[in-house]
Design an enzyme around this catalytic site. Sequence first.
Site, PDB file in Angstrom:
ATOM      1  N   ALA A 135       0.838  -1.202   0.000  1.00 51.46           N
ATOM      2  CA  ALA A 135       0.000   0.000   0.000  1.00 51.46           C
ATOM      3  C   ALA A 135       0.873   1.252   0.000  1.00 51.46           C
ATOM      4  O   ALA A 135       1.394   1.653   1.040  1.00 51.46           O
ATOM      5  CB  ALA A 135      -0.921  -0.027   1.214  1.00 51.46           C
ATOM      6  N   GLU A 138      -1.732   7.085  -2.445  1.00 58.53           N
ATOM      7  CA  GLU A 138      -2.745   7.851  -1.704  1.00 58.53           C
ATOM      8  C   GLU A 138      -3.441   8.768  -2.701  1.00 58.53           C
ATOM      9  O   GLU A 138      -2.985   8.912  -3.842  1.00 58.53           O
ATOM     10  CB  GLU A 138      -2.066   8.709  -0.625  1.00 58.53           C
ATOM     11  CG  GLU A 138      -1.342   7.879   0.410  1.00 58.53           C
ATOM     12  CD  GLU A 138      -0.610   8.740   1.431  1.00 58.53           C
ATOM     13  OE1 GLU A 138      -0.714   9.992   1.371  1.00 58.53           O
ATOM     14  OE2 GLU A 138       0.072   8.153   2.282  1.00 58.53           O
ATOM     15  N   GLY A 142       0.877   9.279  -5.919  1.00 62.92           N
ATOM     16  CA  GLY A 142       0.953   8.063  -6.711  1.00 62.92           C
ATOM     17  C   GLY A 142       2.325   8.042  -7.360  1.00 62.92           C
ATOM     18  O   GLY A 142       3.285   7.470  -6.837  1.00 62.92           O
ATOM     19  N   THR A 169      -3.779  -3.539  -4.625  1.00 59.99           N
ATOM     20  CA  THR A 169      -4.041  -4.834  -5.264  1.00 59.99           C
ATOM     21  C   THR A 169      -3.996  -5.943  -4.220  1.00 59.99           C
ATOM     22  O   THR A 169      -3.070  -5.994  -3.405  1.00 59.99           O
ATOM     23  CB  THR A 169      -2.994  -5.115  -6.362  1.00 59.99           C
ATOM     24  OG1 THR A 169      -3.096  -4.105  -7.357  1.00 59.99           O
ATOM     25  CG2 THR A 169      -3.200  -6.478  -7.009  1.00 59.99           C
ATOM     26  N   ASP A 263      12.561  -2.757  -8.337  1.00 59.42           N
ATOM     27  CA  ASP A 263      13.516  -3.387  -9.256  1.00 59.42           C
ATOM     28  C   ASP A 263      13.176  -4.870  -9.436  1.00 59.42           C
ATOM     29  O   ASP A 263      13.468  -5.468 -10.475  1.00 59.42           O
ATOM     30  CB  ASP A 263      14.952  -3.243  -8.723  1.00 59.42           C
ATOM     31  CG  ASP A 263      15.337  -1.781  -8.554  1.00 59.42           C
ATOM     32  OD1 ASP A 263      14.620  -0.924  -9.095  1.00 59.42           O
ATOM     33  OD2 ASP A 263      16.350  -1.502  -7.883  1.00 59.42           O
ATOM     34  N   ARG A 291      -9.112 -17.675 -42.186  1.00 61.73           N
ATOM     35  CA  ARG A 291      -9.633 -17.008 -43.399  1.00 61.73           C
ATOM     36  C   ARG A 291      -8.691 -17.189 -44.591  1.00 61.73           C
ATOM     37  O   ARG A 291      -8.796 -16.503 -45.602  1.00 61.73           O
ATOM     38  CB  ARG A 291      -9.800 -15.517 -43.136  1.00 61.73           C
ATOM     39  CG  ARG A 291     -10.806 -15.222 -42.066  1.00 61.73           C
ATOM     40  CD  ARG A 291     -10.793 -13.761 -41.722  1.00 61.73           C
ATOM     41  NE  ARG A 291     -11.410 -13.535 -40.422  1.00 61.73           N
ATOM     42  CZ  ARG A 291     -11.611 -12.346 -39.890  1.00 61.73           C
ATOM     43  NH1 ARG A 291     -11.237 -11.259 -40.545  1.00 61.73           N
ATOM     44  NH2 ARG A 291     -12.166 -12.221 -38.715  1.00 61.73           N
ATOM     45  N   GLY A 365     -12.018  -6.105 -36.390  1.00 61.81           N
ATOM     46  CA  GLY A 365     -13.297  -5.437 -36.645  1.00 61.81           C
ATOM     47  C   GLY A 365     -14.322  -5.791 -35.577  1.00 61.81           C
ATOM     48  O   GLY A 365     -13.997  -5.801 -34.383  1.00 61.81           O
ATOM     49  N   GLU A 389       2.743   0.139 -10.641  1.00 64.91           N
ATOM     50  CA  GLU A 389       4.202  -0.021 -10.488  1.00 64.91           C
ATOM     51  C   GLU A 389       4.949   1.088 -11.240  1.00 64.91           C
ATOM     52  O   GLU A 389       6.027   0.849 -11.799  1.00 64.91           O
ATOM     53  CB  GLU A 389       4.654  -1.380 -11.017  1.00 64.91           C
ATOM     54  CG  GLU A 389       4.122  -2.540 -10.240  1.00 64.91           C
ATOM     55  CD  GLU A 389       4.841  -2.741  -8.930  1.00 64.91           C
ATOM     56  OE1 GLU A 389       6.053  -2.956  -8.939  1.00 64.91           O
ATOM     57  OE2 GLU A 389       4.177  -2.642  -7.890  1.00 64.91           O
ATOM     58  N   GLY A 390       4.353   2.264 -11.286  1.00 73.76           N
ATOM     59  CA  GLY A 390       4.950   3.386 -12.011  1.00 73.76           C
ATOM     60  C   GLY A 390       4.384   3.435 -13.418  1.00 73.76           C
ATOM     61  O   GLY A 390       4.466   2.448 -14.157  1.00 73.76           O
TER      62      GLY A 390
HETATM   63  C1  LIG Z   1      -5.836  -1.608 -10.836  1.00 77.60           C
HETATM   64  C2  LIG Z   1      -4.807  -0.839 -10.066  1.00 77.60           C
HETATM   65  C3  LIG Z   1      -4.065  -1.502  -9.116  1.00 77.60           C
HETATM   66  C4  LIG Z   1      -3.131  -0.797  -8.344  1.00 77.60           C
HETATM   67  N1  LIG Z   1      -2.430  -1.455  -7.376  1.00 77.60           N
HETATM   68  C5  LIG Z   1      -1.659  -0.749  -6.517  1.00 77.60           C
HETATM   69  C6  LIG Z   1      -1.052  -1.385  -5.383  1.00 77.60           C
HETATM   70  O1  LIG Z   1      -1.131  -2.597  -5.185  1.00 77.60           O
HETATM   71  N2  LIG Z   1      -0.377  -0.599  -4.506  1.00 77.60           N
HETATM   72  C7  LIG Z   1      -0.253   0.738  -4.684  1.00 77.60           C
HETATM   73  O2  LIG Z   1       0.353   1.389  -3.837  1.00 77.60           O
HETATM   74  N3  LIG Z   1      -0.768   1.368  -5.773  1.00 77.60           N
HETATM   75  C8  LIG Z   1      -1.476   0.653  -6.679  1.00 77.60           C
HETATM   76  N4  LIG Z   1      -2.051   1.280  -7.755  1.00 77.60           N
HETATM   77  C9  LIG Z   1      -1.839   2.708  -7.950  1.00 77.60           C
HETATM   78  C10 LIG Z   1      -0.878   3.003  -9.096  1.00 77.60           C
HETATM   79  O3  LIG Z   1       0.416   2.555  -8.803  1.00 77.60           O
HETATM   80  C11 LIG Z   1      -0.931   4.529  -9.340  1.00 77.60           C
HETATM   81  O4  LIG Z   1      -2.213   4.830  -9.829  1.00 77.60           O
HETATM   82  C12 LIG Z   1       0.131   4.978 -10.320  1.00 77.60           C
HETATM   83  O5  LIG Z   1       1.386   4.906  -9.737  1.00 77.60           O
HETATM   84  C13 LIG Z   1      -0.103   6.422 -10.798  1.00 77.60           C
HETATM   85  O6  LIG Z   1      -0.199   7.269  -9.718  1.00 77.60           O
HETATM   86  P1  LIG Z   1      -1.431   8.290  -9.604  1.00 77.60           P
HETATM   87  O7  LIG Z   1      -2.653   7.471  -9.661  1.00 77.60           O
HETATM   88  O8  LIG Z   1      -1.264   9.166  -8.402  1.00 77.60           O
HETATM   89  O9  LIG Z   1      -1.361   9.168 -10.895  1.00 77.60           O
HETATM   90  P2  LIG Z   1      -0.641  10.566 -11.084  1.00 77.60           P
HETATM   91  O10 LIG Z   1       0.698  10.544 -10.462  1.00 77.60           O
HETATM   92  O11 LIG Z   1      -1.578  11.623 -10.640  1.00 77.60           O
HETATM   93  O12 LIG Z   1      -0.450  10.588 -12.641  1.00 77.60           O
HETATM   94  C14 LIG Z   1      -1.465  10.997 -13.559  1.00 77.60           C
HETATM   95  C15 LIG Z   1      -0.811  11.077 -14.935  1.00 77.60           C
HETATM   96  O13 LIG Z   1       0.249  12.060 -14.926  1.00 77.60           O
HETATM   97  C16 LIG Z   1       1.469  11.484 -15.360  1.00 77.60           C
HETATM   98  N5  LIG Z   1       2.588  12.062 -14.626  1.00 77.60           N
HETATM   99  C17 LIG Z   1       2.694  12.221 -13.291  1.00 77.60           C
HETATM  100  N6  LIG Z   1       3.886  12.779 -12.974  1.00 77.60           N
HETATM  101  C18 LIG Z   1       4.554  12.960 -14.142  1.00 77.60           C
HETATM  102  C19 LIG Z   1       5.837  13.485 -14.495  1.00 77.60           C
HETATM  103  N7  LIG Z   1       6.684  13.937 -13.569  1.00 77.60           N
HETATM  104  N8  LIG Z   1       6.180  13.516 -15.813  1.00 77.60           N
HETATM  105  C20 LIG Z   1       5.336  13.058 -16.772  1.00 77.60           C
HETATM  106  N9  LIG Z   1       4.109  12.549 -16.494  1.00 77.60           N
HETATM  107  C21 LIG Z   1       3.730  12.491 -15.207  1.00 77.60           C
HETATM  108  C22 LIG Z   1       1.328   9.993 -15.061  1.00 77.60           C
HETATM  109  O14 LIG Z   1       2.181   9.221 -15.885  1.00 77.60           O
HETATM  110  C23 LIG Z   1      -0.149   9.769 -15.371  1.00 77.60           C
HETATM  111  O15 LIG Z   1      -0.316   9.588 -16.739  1.00 77.60           O
HETATM  112  C24 LIG Z   1      -2.934   0.592  -8.569  1.00 77.60           C
HETATM  113  C25 LIG Z   1      -3.667   1.248  -9.570  1.00 77.60           C
HETATM  114  C26 LIG Z   1      -4.590   0.552 -10.311  1.00 77.60           C
HETATM  115  C27 LIG Z   1      -5.358   1.289 -11.364  1.00 77.60           C
END
Ligand SMILES: Cc1cc2nc3c(=O)[nH]c(=O)nc-3n(C[C@H](O)[C@H](O)[C@H](O)COP(=O)(O)OP(=O)(O)OC[C@H]3O[C@@H](n4cnc5c(N)ncnc54)[C@H](O)[C@@H]3O)c2cc1C
Length: 412
Positions: A135, A138, A142, A169, A263, A291, A365, A389-390
């Site tokens: 976890a 928040e 993220g 997850t 990593d 096909r 299609g 995972e980023g």
């Molecule tokens: C199904 C699912 C399962 C998940 N499981 C877990 C879990 O087990 N544990 C956990 O902790 N989290 C989990 N997550 C959360 C997930 O890791 C985050 O949603 C993710 O890291 C993106 O963070 P954010 O949601 O705050 O998006 P944001 O950081 O708000 O990003 C929004 C957009 O802005 C882009 N962005 C942000 N900063 C930059 C930058 N500096 N340069 C360029 N682009 C940028 C991002 O790439 C993205 O496209 C899960 C999410 C989902 C949808």
Amino acid sequence: MIDFELSENIQNMKNMVHMLAENMMRPVARQFDEEEHKEKPWDFINMMWEDSKRRSKARIESQKKPKEGKPERPAENSITFANIIEELSWGDCGLYLNMPGGLGVAAVEAVGTPEQKERFLKRFQEGAPKWGAMAITEANAGSDTAAITATATRDGDEWVLNGEKIFVTSGKSAVVDSEGFVVVWATIDKSAGRAGIKSFIVEHGTPGMTVTKLERKLGIRASDTCTIVFEDCRIPFDNILGSPEVQKKGSTSGFKGVMATFDATRPMVAASALGIGRAAIDFVREELANRGITIRYGISPYRMTSVERDIQQMEANLQAARLLTWRACWMMDQRLRNNLEASMAKAKAGLAVTLVTQKAVELMGPLGYSRDLLLEKWMRDAKINDLFEGTGQINMLIVARRILDYSRDQLK
Ligand SMILES: Cc1cc2nc3c(=O)[nH]c(=O)nc-3n(C[C@H](O)[C@H](O)[C@H](O)COP(=O)(O)OP(=O)(O)OC[C@H]3O[C@@H](n4cnc5c(N)ncnc54)[C@H](O)[C@@H]3O)c2cc1C
């Protein structure tokens, strides 16, 4: 040097898991997607649990020194696991994510002390299936993990955790459905920035830890994703992973330890992406063959049809992602630092599977759009690999920083 031939052991394992994916996962993939949260896929979980217990023992053994006189076998745990994950995700990625174990286990394996590994991981070798969730995320933290606001305050021999974590997850599996645990990231000193962020293990059933919401998702709907609230949640002092010391302001060495988990896990997310992408390509190739359309390899690009070009591009993208993934895994098996390679694999595979599955839907299609087939589901499932995972952007940022030798502050 890396050997691109898979060992006989891995190949046999891959074949076995492929059979399981085909016969046990594919037939129920649609049902568990449609019935999100209704029930857990226990048949699959119980079968994987037996294998997972054996694998957990083997991993712990492999971390010990080889016995004298016995020849040391090539280390290939990570690359084996990546190949298993590719096959399982070929079967169904949502079901695969239900596999007991999980990211929390990877975190303890990556940064736990020998005593912590014994205390927290032994349960994965015995009894009923268990999960370890992670976890971090928040509402406002993220990608920017340094913005974490959950706190851990020391009180004598305990830590007291407060905060809310979202999108965890297998969170419910770890907290409610099994005797698992959650690895929680929290700050012990907000003024220290990143250096104050540490990870803590919170056992299932700990008072003050509550699952408050189950997410309804676009894809991987067989996998539970939840919100967990920590309210005056007390855990033993030595449930902290890594050192409780806060390095001086600006230092990131403590935080780097916490980040080391990625990593190990990013190459596995990349492997999962490969499985979904391959499922889509296999399906399209088979449909085209039905096909009477065969893909001609090795002909001049001027003579290729557009379908042939599309398919070959899809295959090339996936194979490039696979090579990056195997390299990141191989480095892990050799205990080499693979931070750059893990992000490369994840960025490439996450994007490749997103594009490959979209193109597969397009090529088919109406068949691609129909819920009678799994292709539309694979397209929905694929995107997660470019997200958790980023995100793709964040992993590309890490790659750019490492290649250009820029610091986090120089390239944001
Ligand atoms: C199904 C699912 C399962 C998940 N499981 C877990 C879990 O087990 N544990 C956990 O902790 N989290 C989990 N997550 C959360 C997930 O890791 C985050 O949603 C993710 O890291 C993106 O963070 P954010 O949601 O705050 O998006 P944001 O950081 O708000 O990003 C929004 C957009 O802005 C882009 N962005 C942000 N900063 C930059 C930058 N500096 N340069 C360029 N682009 C940028 C991002 O790439 C993205 O496209 C899960 C999410 C989902 C949808």
